[in-house]
Enzyme design. Structure first.
Site, PDB file in Angstrom:
ATOM      1  N   ARG A 154       0.749  -1.162   0.068  1.00  0.00           N
ATOM      2  CA  ARG A 154      -0.002   0.091   0.046  1.00  0.00           C
ATOM      3  C   ARG A 154       0.966   1.252  -0.192  1.00  0.00           C
ATOM      4  O   ARG A 154       0.284   2.421   0.255  1.00  0.00           O
ATOM      5  CB  ARG A 154      -0.994   0.077   1.291  1.00  0.00           C
ATOM      6  CG  ARG A 154      -1.925  -1.266   1.235  1.00  0.00           C
ATOM      7  CD  ARG A 154      -3.172  -1.027   1.892  1.00  0.00           C
ATOM      8  NE  ARG A 154      -4.081  -2.119   1.803  1.00  0.00           N
ATOM      9  CZ  ARG A 154      -3.997  -3.191   2.553  1.00  0.00           C
ATOM     10  NH1 ARG A 154      -2.771  -3.265   3.599  1.00  0.00           N
ATOM     11  NH2 ARG A 154      -4.645  -4.121   2.479  1.00  0.00           N
TER      12      ARG A 154
ATOM     13  N   LYS B 280       3.087  11.216 -11.321  1.00  0.00           N
ATOM     14  CA  LYS B 280       2.319  10.568 -12.193  1.00  0.00           C
ATOM     15  C   LYS B 280       3.125   9.270 -12.686  1.00  0.00           C
ATOM     16  O   LYS B 280       4.402   9.129 -13.118  1.00  0.00           O
ATOM     17  CB  LYS B 280       1.988  11.069 -13.718  1.00  0.00           C
ATOM     18  CG  LYS B 280       1.088  12.177 -13.721  1.00  0.00           C
ATOM     19  CD  LYS B 280       0.702  12.370 -15.110  1.00  0.00           C
ATOM     20  CE  LYS B 280      -0.450  13.481 -15.215  1.00  0.00           C
ATOM     21  NZ  LYS B 280      -0.840  13.990 -16.517  1.00  0.00           N
TER      22      LYS B 280
ATOM     23  N   GLU C  49       9.656  17.536 -25.024  1.00  0.00           N
ATOM     24  CA  GLU C  49       8.911  18.144 -23.562  1.00  0.00           C
ATOM     25  C   GLU C  49       9.567  19.582 -23.139  1.00  0.00           C
ATOM     26  O   GLU C  49       8.839  20.263 -22.625  1.00  0.00           O
ATOM     27  CB  GLU C  49       9.112  17.055 -22.735  1.00  0.00           C
ATOM     28  CG  GLU C  49       8.612  15.770 -22.978  1.00  0.00           C
ATOM     29  CD  GLU C  49       7.054  15.618 -22.896  1.00  0.00           C
ATOM     30  OE1 GLU C  49       6.054  16.510 -22.604  1.00  0.00           O
ATOM     31  OE2 GLU C  49       6.609  14.344 -23.069  1.00  0.00           O
TER      32      GLU C  49
ATOM     33  N   LYS D 258       7.435  22.864 -14.761  1.00  0.00           N
ATOM     34  CA  LYS D 258       6.752  21.850 -14.144  1.00  0.00           C
ATOM     35  C   LYS D 258       6.417  21.710 -12.711  1.00  0.00           C
ATOM     36  O   LYS D 258       5.165  21.476 -12.416  1.00  0.00           O
ATOM     37  CB  LYS D 258       7.510  20.295 -14.690  1.00  0.00           C
ATOM     38  CG  LYS D 258       6.428  18.986 -14.253  1.00  0.00           C
ATOM     39  CD  LYS D 258       6.444  18.107 -14.922  1.00  0.00           C
ATOM     40  CE  LYS D 258       5.413  16.849 -14.926  1.00  0.00           C
ATOM     41  NZ  LYS D 258       5.366  15.679 -15.298  1.00  0.00           N
TER      42      LYS D 258
ATOM     43  N   GLU E 290      -4.355  16.768 -11.383  1.00  0.00           N
ATOM     44  CA  GLU E 290      -4.987  17.342 -12.716  1.00  0.00           C
ATOM     45  C   GLU E 290      -6.568  17.532 -12.643  1.00  0.00           C
ATOM     46  O   GLU E 290      -7.163  16.963 -13.721  1.00  0.00           O
ATOM     47  CB  GLU E 290      -4.415  16.059 -13.577  1.00  0.00           C
ATOM     48  CG  GLU E 290      -4.606  16.639 -15.302  1.00  0.00           C
ATOM     49  CD  GLU E 290      -4.066  15.865 -16.336  1.00  0.00           C
ATOM     50  OE1 GLU E 290      -2.822  15.400 -16.088  1.00  0.00           O
ATOM     51  OE2 GLU E 290      -4.666  15.796 -17.225  1.00  0.00           O
TER      52      GLU E 290
ATOM     53  N   ARG F 143      -2.906  21.337 -14.635  1.00  0.00           N
ATOM     54  CA  ARG F 143      -1.889  20.540 -14.908  1.00  0.00           C
ATOM     55  C   ARG F 143      -2.140  19.935 -16.271  1.00  0.00           C
ATOM     56  O   ARG F 143      -1.234  19.459 -16.967  1.00  0.00           O
ATOM     57  CB  ARG F 143      -1.874  19.268 -13.823  1.00  0.00           C
ATOM     58  CG  ARG F 143      -1.078  18.365 -14.118  1.00  0.00           C
ATOM     59  CD  ARG F 143      -0.663  17.468 -12.871  1.00  0.00           C
ATOM     60  NE  ARG F 143       0.448  16.645 -13.270  1.00  0.00           N
ATOM     61  CZ  ARG F 143       1.096  15.734 -12.531  1.00  0.00           C
ATOM     62  NH1 ARG F 143       0.926  15.913 -11.312  1.00  0.00           N
ATOM     63  NH2 ARG F 143       2.314  14.739 -13.271  1.00  0.00           N
TER      64      ARG F 143
ATOM     65  N   ASN G  98      -0.180  18.506 -21.067  1.00  0.00           N
ATOM     66  CA  ASN G  98      -0.342  17.506 -22.120  1.00  0.00           C
ATOM     67  C   ASN G  98      -0.433  17.932 -23.397  1.00  0.00           C
ATOM     68  O   ASN G  98      -0.937  17.458 -24.209  1.00  0.00           O
ATOM     69  CB  ASN G  98      -1.549  16.827 -21.604  1.00  0.00           C
ATOM     70  CG  ASN G  98      -1.284  15.952 -20.411  1.00  0.00           C
ATOM     71  OD1 ASN G  98      -0.259  15.175 -20.080  1.00  0.00           O
ATOM     72  ND2 ASN G  98      -2.293  15.921 -19.573  1.00  0.00           N
TER      73      ASN G  98
ATOM     74  N   HIS H 258      -0.119  15.703 -26.439  1.00  0.00           N
ATOM     75  CA  HIS H 258      -0.026  14.459 -25.967  1.00  0.00           C
ATOM     76  C   HIS H 258      -1.351  13.490 -26.221  1.00  0.00           C
ATOM     77  O   HIS H 258      -1.225  12.378 -26.445  1.00  0.00           O
ATOM     78  CB  HIS H 258      -0.274  14.331 -24.305  1.00  0.00           C
ATOM     79  CG  HIS H 258       1.367  14.697 -23.962  1.00  0.00           C
ATOM     80  ND1 HIS H 258       2.211  15.498 -24.163  1.00  0.00           N
ATOM     81  CD2 HIS H 258       2.242  13.934 -23.188  1.00  0.00           C
ATOM     82  CE1 HIS H 258       3.048  15.880 -23.561  1.00  0.00           C
ATOM     83  NE2 HIS H 258       3.561  14.636 -22.902  1.00  0.00           N
TER      84      HIS H 258
ATOM     85  N   HIS I  25      -0.412  10.561 -28.076  1.00  0.00           N
ATOM     86  CA  HIS I  25      -0.573   9.034 -27.543  1.00  0.00           C
ATOM     87  C   HIS I  25      -1.385   8.180 -28.634  1.00  0.00           C
ATOM     88  O   HIS I  25      -0.993   6.919 -28.675  1.00  0.00           O
ATOM     89  CB  HIS I  25      -1.610   9.092 -26.353  1.00  0.00           C
ATOM     90  CG  HIS I  25      -0.927   9.515 -25.025  1.00  0.00           C
ATOM     91  ND1 HIS I  25      -1.498  10.218 -24.063  1.00  0.00           N
ATOM     92  CD2 HIS I  25       0.495   9.818 -24.862  1.00  0.00           C
ATOM     93  CE1 HIS I  25      -0.677  10.208 -23.098  1.00  0.00           C
ATOM     94  NE2 HIS I  25       0.708  10.295 -23.405  1.00  0.00           N
TER      95      HIS I  25
ATOM     96  N   HIS J 169       7.937   8.344 -27.573  1.00  0.00           N
ATOM     97  CA  HIS J 169       6.975   9.382 -26.873  1.00  0.00           C
ATOM     98  C   HIS J 169       7.389  10.571 -27.241  1.00  0.00           C
ATOM     99  O   HIS J 169       6.390  11.396 -27.672  1.00  0.00           O
ATOM    100  CB  HIS J 169       6.971   9.128 -25.223  1.00  0.00           C
ATOM    101  CG  HIS J 169       6.072   9.996 -24.694  1.00  0.00           C
ATOM    102  ND1 HIS J 169       4.767   9.850 -24.593  1.00  0.00           N
ATOM    103  CD2 HIS J 169       6.314  11.056 -23.789  1.00  0.00           C
ATOM    104  CE1 HIS J 169       4.130  10.887 -23.702  1.00  0.00           C
ATOM    105  NE2 HIS J 169       5.276  11.668 -23.501  1.00  0.00           N
TER     106      HIS J 169
END
Ligand code: NAD
Ligand code: GLY
Length: 368
Positions: free
Chosen positions: A119, A141, A183, A225, A235, A239, A243, A246, A250, A263
């Site tokens: 956990r 993330k 990026e 960032k 997000e 935030r 992206n 992205h 993606h 990427h």
């Protein structure tokens, strides 16, 4: 060495940026909580940097290692299972600390393992690619891919520290350096025009890996960032501007098969498509578009989508994006250079025209 902080209350943590700092044990001592350490890396990075880290930390800690296969294609639940098995077999308990030594793939998976092992146990990011140093190691993330979509399984889970050793970039292939630069350019586009101007002037020197300049680019990217993440960790709002490109990107990564397009390469094309759509909506000038395209090209990045893709491929893949709300696609666009917005209010005809024209240009480029 330069230091900055990601301000998140009791989850705040430092980012250290400097030469050779992966061998500064004191930085690790401050972030390691117990006496057990699991270094998660991959076969490529292990050959380069693992032995020195194990020797350094073994002085004070019980150090185990988990060496994963290399590649985006292994960013899966099965590989995550390998990390879990390593932790269990080596009898790591809740006081263990996971160290992610590698690029964004290792960082995302090791972070997700740390978020979920018993956990949640602490972890440290030691990013070794430009992309991971300017983006993925910061902000918490973590996760893995699903065959149907990128990063679809994961958790927000912040590290104890991010230790960025710029020396690791000397072994990075040029194609990976370019991918990270996508990026970096993204930050200029979404929130920092002076940084965009600086990147235009310095890109040749940055691509030649001038150490002072690259450290400056990493620092300014991390500042941007950290600032955004501090305002919106999970997000709920701002935030999402991180992206830019992205959602298109993606779609390219998933459609082309994980790992075939890097990427960062997919993000570069995605940013150009987002810039084009922003221009169609009257937010950007012809000169803004030309400058953005030229900067990605100067970083030796692709600016056109794969010729084998269709508009339907994009629409189908983009419908699975995590920013889709109540069935409507939301995109990060630019209100002006250096000012991003997240919106579902864009004419579908413009969206389609952006894709049709880009795919057509891609076809023309392969014919000439
Ligand atoms: P990567 O982790 O696959 O690394 C790229 C390649 O470089 C790999 O082959 C790796 O083994 C190798 N490598 C790593 N360090 C090296 C070094 N110093 N010298 C030589 N080779 C080295 O790819 P990446 O570009 O670092 O990361 C991409 C991943 O990051 C994607 O999965 C993407 O989804 C994720 N990502 C996550 C976030 C986030 O916020 N968590 C943000 C952006 C991207
Ligand atoms: N890379 C996007 C984010 O961290 O939110």
């Amino acid at each position: 060495m330069r230091t900055l902080n990601v301000e998140l209350g009791d989850r705040s943590y430092p980012i250290f940026i400097g030469h050779g700092i992966r061998q500064q044990k004191a930085l690790f001592d401050d972030a390691i909580h117990g006496k057990q350490v699991m270094i998660v890396t991959n076969t490529t990075v292990a050959d380069l940097y693992l032995e020195a880290m194990v020797s350094m930390l073994s002085i004070d800690y019980k150090v185990d290692t988990c060496i994963l296969p290399d590649g985006e294609v292994y960013k899966t639940l099965d590989t995550y299972g390998i990390i879990m098995t390593s932790l269990l077999e080596a009898k790591h308990n809740r006081t263990t600390t996971v160290i992610a030594l590698g690029g964004g793939v290792v960082g995302d998976m090791a972070g997700f393992a740390a978020a979920t092992y018993q956990r949640g146990v602490p972890f440290i990011q030691v990013p070794t690619t430009l992309l991971s140093q300017v983006d993925s190691s910061v902000g918490g993330k973590t996760g893995v891919n699903h065959p149907l979509g990128k990063n679809m399984i994961g958790a927000f889970y912040q590290p104890q520290a991010v230790i960025i050793d710029t020396d690791t970039l000397s072994s990075l292939p040029l194609r990976e350096l370019s991918a990270g630069m996508a990026e970096v350019i993204k930050y200029g586009l979404i929130c920092d025009v002076p940084f965009f101007d600086w990147l235009e002037a310095e890109m040749p020197v940055l691509m030649a890996l001038n150490n002072d300049k690259i450290s400056e680019a990493i620092y300014r990217s991390c500042v941007a960032k950290a600032h955004v993440v501090s305002q919106d960790e999970r997000e709920g709002g701002i935030r999402a501007i991180l992206n830019l490109g992205h959602t298109f990107g993606h779609a390219i990564e998933t459609q082309m098969g994980y790992g075939n397009w890097l990427h960062g390469e997919a993000v570069a094309v995605g940013c150009v498509l987002a810039v084009d759509l922003s221009w169609r909506m009257g937010h950007l000038t012809d000169s803004d578009v030309a400058r953005a395209v030229a900067l990605f090209e100067a970083a030796k990045l692709p600016v056109l989508p794969p010729v084998t893709m269709t508009v339907a491929h994009f629409i189908e893949r983009m419908a699975l994006d995590k920013k889709v709300l109540d069935g409507s696609l939301r995109l990060v666009l630019l209100a002006s250079l250096g000012d991003a917005l997240v919106t579902s209010e864009f004419p579908m005809a413009y969206f389609t025209a952006t894709l049709v024209d880009a795919l057509d240009a891609s076809l023309q480029a392969t014919l000439t």
